[in-house]
Structures are given as structure tokens and as C-alpha cells.
Write an enzyme that holds these catalytic residues in place. Structure first.
Site, mmCIF file in Angstrom:
data_model
loop_
_atom_site.group_PDB
_atom_site.id
_atom_site.type_symbol
_atom_site.label_atom_id
_atom_site.label_comp_id
_atom_site.label_asym_id
_atom_site.label_seq_id
_atom_site.Cartn_x
_atom_site.Cartn_y
_atom_site.Cartn_z
ATOM 1 N N THR A 156 0.797 -1.309 0.104
ATOM 2 C CA THR A 156 -0.657 -0.016 -0.104
ATOM 3 C C THR A 156 0.423 1.151 0.283
ATOM 4 O O THR A 156 1.930 1.188 -0.079
ATOM 5 C CB THR A 156 -0.825 0.140 1.388
ATOM 6 O OG1 THR A 156 -2.091 -1.568 0.921
ATOM 7 C CG2 THR A 156 -1.849 0.906 1.600
ATOM 8 N N ASN A 173 -3.759 -3.513 -2.568
ATOM 9 C CA ASN A 173 -3.347 -4.721 -1.724
ATOM 10 C C ASN A 173 -2.287 -5.065 -2.164
ATOM 11 O O ASN A 173 -0.997 -4.278 -1.470
ATOM 12 C CB ASN A 173 -4.513 -5.810 -2.167
ATOM 13 C CG ASN A 173 -4.031 -6.970 -0.716
ATOM 14 O OD1 ASN A 173 -4.063 -5.834 0.063
ATOM 15 N ND2 ASN A 173 -5.001 -7.500 -1.174
ATOM 16 N N SER A 175 -10.698 -2.948 5.552
ATOM 17 C CA SER A 175 -8.991 -3.197 5.900
ATOM 18 C C SER A 175 -8.615 -2.618 7.122
ATOM 19 O O SER A 175 -9.097 -2.376 7.828
ATOM 20 C CB SER A 175 -9.064 -1.564 4.620
ATOM 21 O OG SER A 175 -8.247 -0.257 4.674
ATOM 22 N N GLY A 189 -0.342 -3.413 5.162
ATOM 23 C CA GLY A 189 -1.260 -4.549 5.545
ATOM 24 C C GLY A 189 -1.849 -4.295 6.560
ATOM 25 O O GLY A 189 -1.601 -3.018 7.397
HETATM 26 N N1 GLY Z 1 -5.438 -3.850 1.265
HETATM 27 C C1 GLY Z 1 -4.633 -3.759 2.467
HETATM 28 C C2 GLY Z 1 -5.783 -3.257 3.431
HETATM 29 O O1 GLY Z 1 -6.280 -2.934 3.097
HETATM 30 O O2 GLY Z 1 -5.549 -3.097 4.750
#
Ligand code: GLY
Length: 568
Positions: free
Chosen positions: A379, A399, A450, A472
Site C-alpha cells: 500500500t 493491496n 481494510s 497491511g
Molecule cells: N489492502 C490492505 C488494507 O486495506 O488493509
């Protein structure tokens, strides 16, 4: 003349006849600034070229929102592993008057998505389906998000904010060694998931200093510059997305694209230790987790324990464990599931959660589930403040690194694999090892849960800190640790950002640490309490801006990457 000189320098530097290995001789092609103190405005992002674009927009009279739009599009070109137009994200905006806003431009599941779409007929999860290829992609939200933010708060002409990205895609930019390495690593996987050879794949492999030119992306960006939202959600771009879906078996339809709309939400705001924290509400777990973790440690003398002492780490990790256990059950898209936000952050509830905390012994995650509420890693982040004090904190993502590795043929952009943030089946971990439940099951038009935590912190009613990071599920713990480092351990912003980080997410039951995070005796003490301590790669890449006591702004870019800060 400049160009001739540059080419001459490059020819000398990259000559295969030189006797040095490339890693020894290739300098970074752009100026990187890890720390900047400025009177008026600051931009911190994951790439020096995107940071430069943001500063130029601010110098042209744009405000923080204008700069954010331009940085978002520039990152889509120069930081393709996470910068995007084929993904989504969240924005926290705090204007100079102290009004706060949260914009959710998270991807949505296509209308045809179903709860068991990533399981076989026997209910076995097929993990590749939610990670790679067209079926892994949610309906992108980034372009609509930028359009919406600009429509409401932008000042400069939309097209002028997209054009720097068009130029970067059209003319290309030099990639660095680490970019060459990651692109080369992804070569096969791009080949497997694309219906043609995308710009990211180079015969013979990439090396530092090569130019990455993205003509198809430039065309898509030109359409967006000219037609705004419709340049992406209607017309030629939609046709190209549809063609890709047909070829590669994805679910996104023209109606899904037409119907996509980002949502202004009420930010998740709370007070802690003299600070007013404004963060992202559901469908991000970020603001809630941050609130829970800070709330759970607030009754303990963390400052007295000391930075990275076994006592402090044990306490902070136990708070992380409890918050992430709650995440697995109670957090999801609020348009589909009633997230018990008040219950989860009620001080009494948080105290009760910590009633099982033992200063001498680690809790066992297997024995600890989510609390009962009565009420119903790749991200990227950027932080911006403008000369009037308007502040923007945006975290945006595909992602995984390079998302689904599916590039839309003829449109040049990578589609996200955000569908993997849903829980493919209750109890099955996603690519971050996070366990999800029923609340976060796949459903048509739903947004996956998320962890992104774009945050703005006010002190004495004035914006004090603008912060966020990729990573993440480690995102909320990184933001939590930066705030604690600044607020309780009296660190400078640079110390707080560059300090080693650790992470506990309930399951797996371990404290993950960056190399060299704790002194050996701290690890021994944590293990004696029953913790498993495991070393892992870098945690997060924090981009932060702080207001200094003399009123100046200081920006800090994380040393973990090629991130860069600039100001004036
Ligand atoms: N794709 C990572 C998040 O949204 O936490």
C-alpha cells in the site's frame, strides 16, 4: 544541453565495461530528502518524483487537496507497485479551520460477487483466485475518490493536476535498483495474469537507470485529465476493462464501474493523552484499532517502563492482540454489517478487555477470542500540508505489491487484488495472515475490511501530526507506535518514524519484529513471559509531518524505502 549531459552521465555510469558491480556505482537518480523543515508547506510520499509534483502544485497556488490529487496520479505512474488508478484508498482531510472529513474510495466487490466465490465445491479455499488475475479485482475507487475530493475542496483546474502524471507516463522515468529488482521478480507472474506483455515486463530484465515508459497508461490518464471521472468510469476505459474481464474471467461490469461512488464518512475521532486523533472509520479497521490499542494502554505507566523495554513491549503487544481479535469478528463494511464502534471503544469495555492482562505472562491467542459487544503489504501513504494549514493524509492501495498483476490491456494500469481482504471463508487467513469472520464475508457491492489508517492528530485544536503508512495489518500498529513514540517517549518525528517497529495481530500468536528491534535481553524477557518473538522484513513506511513549536512544519520520510519529503 541538459539532456545531452544527463545521457552522457548515464552512459558513463551504466557502461557495461566498467569494472564495478552496478550496486556499487549506480547512484539514486533523484534527490531524496528524508527530513525537511519548511515555513509554509510540506509533501511526503513514497517517491521523490511524486513528492516533487505535489510541491510544484502547491507552489502554483494549489491547496492540499489539489496537491493530493496530483500526487495520487503521479504515484500511479512512478510507484506502480502500490500507487494506482486501479485500486482504492482512504483520505482524512482536516482544513485550516479544524473541520475534519473522511473520504472512502475503497474498492467494492463487483455486483456478481458471492460469498463462496473463492471456494471449490467442497468448501476448500482456492487462495490464488483472490490474489492473482482479474477475479481478484474489486471495482476501483481511486479516480472517483480524487474526483470527489477535488469537486468539493480543490482549487486548481482538474486537468492541470493529472497532466504531470500523463507526462511521467508518456516520457518515462528512470527506475531504481530496488524497483528493477521487484519488477524482475514479478515478471513471470505478470506474464501469467496479463493477456499481453505489459510495460512492466522487459526482455532481458530491468536494471537500475532503465527508463519505464507507459504509453497506454498515459492515454488513460489523458482521458481522465480531459473527461474527469468519465475518463475512467465511462467510454474507452470501460471498454478496455470489459475486454480484460472477458479474456481473463473477471466479474467487473460496465454497470459496476458506472455505479461506483466514493463515500464521505464521519471520521473516527477520539481524545487521548491531550491529543485529538482523527482517523479512518469503517470499512477500515484502522481508526478503531488505533483507538482500542491506545485506550488499552492508557491506564499503565508506559513512559516509566521505557521505550522498547520488555514491560512496555509486553503491554503494547497484549493490547494489539486484543484489538486484532476484535477486528476478526466485529469489523467490516458498515453498509453491510453493523460495526459496534461505540461498544468496541467504550473505556469500560477496553478496561474489561485488559482485565486478563498479566504483566508477567503472555496471553495465549488460542484461549482468547473477540470481546462480547452488547451493542449491535503493499500500500502507500502520503501526507501533505499547505500554506494555509489544510492537511491531507491519504493511504491508497492495490493491496498486494502490483495488486492482481493484471494490467488492463490497452489501458496500462494494474488492477487491485483487494478481494483478498475479504474473508474467503470464516477462519481462513488472508495474505496478511489476518483471520476474518462472517462480518467480512464476500458479497456483491460490499467493501472489504481494510487496515489503512490515514490519521491527523490535533493538539490545542491545531493540526499537529499528519501520519500514515502502508503495511497491511501492520498499519494500525505502526501508527500506534509512532504516536506513542512522540507522545510518551518524547522522540523527535525522525526518531519516532525511524525507530524499529514490532507487531502482534492475535493470530499468528507471535510478536513480529524488525531486525535489531529489541536488545537481546528484552527478547529473553519477552520469551520468559511466554511470547514468541519472530524477526521479519521491514514493517511499514511511515510518511509524516509535524508542526514544530515555532510553527514550522517538519516532514519525515521513512528510511525503509526511497520515500522523500520536500517543502518550502
Ligand atoms: N489492502 C490492505 C488494507 O486495506 O488493509
Amino acid at each position: 544541453m541538459k539532456k545531452i549531459l544527463r545521457n552522457l552521465i548515464l552512459t558513463v555510469l551504466f557502461s557495461p565495461f566498467l569494472a564495478f558491480s552496478q550496486s556499487q556505482i549506480v547512484p539514486f537518480p533523484y534527490e531524496i530528502q528524508k527530513e525537511i523543515t519548511a515555513d509554509s508547506a510540506v509533501v511526503v510520499s513514497a517517491h521523490p518524483l511524486a513528492t516533487k509534483v505535489g510541491i510544484e502544485i502547491l507552489k502554483q497556488g494549489g491547496n492540499a487537496i489539489d496537491a493530493a490529487v496530483a500526487v495520487q496520479f503521479a504515484l500511479a505512474v512512478v510507484y506502480p507497485r502500490a500507487g494506482n488508478i486501479g485500486g482504492g484508498g482512504f483520505m482524512i482531510y482536516r482544513d485550516y479551520l479544524g473541520n475534519s472529513y473522511a473520504l472512502d474510495f475503497r474498492e467494492k466487490a463487483p455486483a456478481a460477487a458471492t460469498e463462496k466465490m473463492y471456494q471449490d465445491s467442497l468448501g476448500k479455499v482456492l487462495p490464488k483466485l483472490s490474489k492473482y488475475g482479474a477475479l481478484a479485482a474489486g471495482v476501483p475507487g481511486s479516480v472517483d475518490g480524487m474526483w470527489e475530493a477535488h469537486k468539493k475542496y480543490g482549487k486548481l483546474r482538474w486537468g492541470a493536476l493529472v497532466m504531470p502524471a500523463v507526462e511521467l507516463a508518456d516520457k518515462g522515468y528512470q527506475i531504481t535498483e530496488s524497483e528493477a529488482e521487484t519488477l524482475n521478480q514479478e515478471r513471470l507472474i505478470f506474464a501469467q495474469n496479463c493477456s499481453f506483455t505489459p510495460a512492466f515486463v522487459k526482455m532481458g530484465g530491468w536494471k537500475a537507470g532503465d527508463w519505464l515508459i507507459q504509453k497506454d497508461l498515459a492515454e488513460t490518464l489523458r482521458r481522465i485529465a480531459g473527461d474527469g471521472r468519465d475518463g475512467f468510469y465511462a467510454g474507452a476505459t470501460v471498454k478496455l476493462i470489459q475486454r480484460e474481464m472477458e479474456k481473463k474471467g473477471g466479474l467487473i461490469t460496465a454497470e459496476d464501474l458506472e455505479n461506483y461512488h466514493s463515500v464521505w464518512r464521519k471520521p473516527h475521532e477520539f481524545d487521548w493523552n491531550g491529543l485529538h486523533i482523527v482517523s479512518m472509520p469503517s470499512p477500515s479497521s484502522g481508526g478503531l484499532l488505533l483507538h482500542q490499542m491506545l485506550g488499552m494502554v492508557s491506564d499503565y505507566p508506559l513512559k516509566k517502563y521505557g521505550f522498547h523495554s520488555a514491560e512496555a513491549v509486553h503491554l503494547m503487544a497484549e493490547a494489539e492482540r486484543r484489538a486484532y481479535a476484535d477486528r476478526s469478528v466485529h469489523m467490516a463494511d458498515p453498509d453491510f454489517y453493523k460495526v459496534p464502534e461505540n461498544g468496541l471503544t467504550d473505556p469500560e469495555y477496553l478496561r474489561k478487555r485488559m482485565s486478563t492482562f498479566n504483566p508477567d505472562t503472555a496471553t495465549v491467542s488460542m484461549d482468547m477470542t473477540a470481546g462480547y459487544i452488547k451493542e449491535s503489504e503493499e500500500t502507500t501513504h502520503f501526507s501533505i500540508v499547505d500554506k494555509d494549514g489544510n492537511a491531507v493524509s491519504i493511504t491508497t492501495t492495490l493491496n498486494d505489491s502490483y495488486g492482481s498483476r493484471t494490467v488492463v490491456g490497452g489501458a496500462g494500469f494494474i488492477l487491485n487484488n483487494e478481494m483478498d481482504d475479504f474473508s474467503a471463508k470464516p477462519g481462513t487467513p488472508n495474505l496478511y495472515g489476518a483471520i476474518g469472520g462472517k462480518a467480512n464475508a464476500v458479497a456483491g457491492n460490499k467493501r472489504p475490511l481494510s487496515s489503512m489508517t490515514p490519521t491527523i492528530v490535533a493538539k490545542d485544536k491545531k493540526t499537529w501530526l499528519i501520519v500514515g503508512t502502508p503495511g497491511g495489518t501492520t498499519i494500525p500498529t505502526s501508527v500506534y507506535q509512532v504516536i506513542i513514540n512522540l507522545s510518551l517517549f518524547d522522540m523527535s518525528l525522525s526518531e519516532a518514524v525511524q525507530a524499529k517497529r514490532f507487531h502482534h495481530q492475535w493470530k499468528p500468536d507471535q510478536i513480529s519484529i524488525e531486525e535489531g528491534c529489541f536488545a537481546p535481553d528484552v527478547i529473553t524477557k519477552l520469551e520468559a513471559k511466554g511470547h514468541t518473538v519472530t524477526e521479519r522484513s521491514a514493517i511499514g513506511r511511515v510518511e509524516a509531518i509535524i508542526r514544530l513549536s515555532d510553527g514550522k512544519w517538519q516532514g519525515v520520510a521513512d528510511e525503509r524505502g526511497e520515500d522523500s519529503a520536500k517543502g518550502y
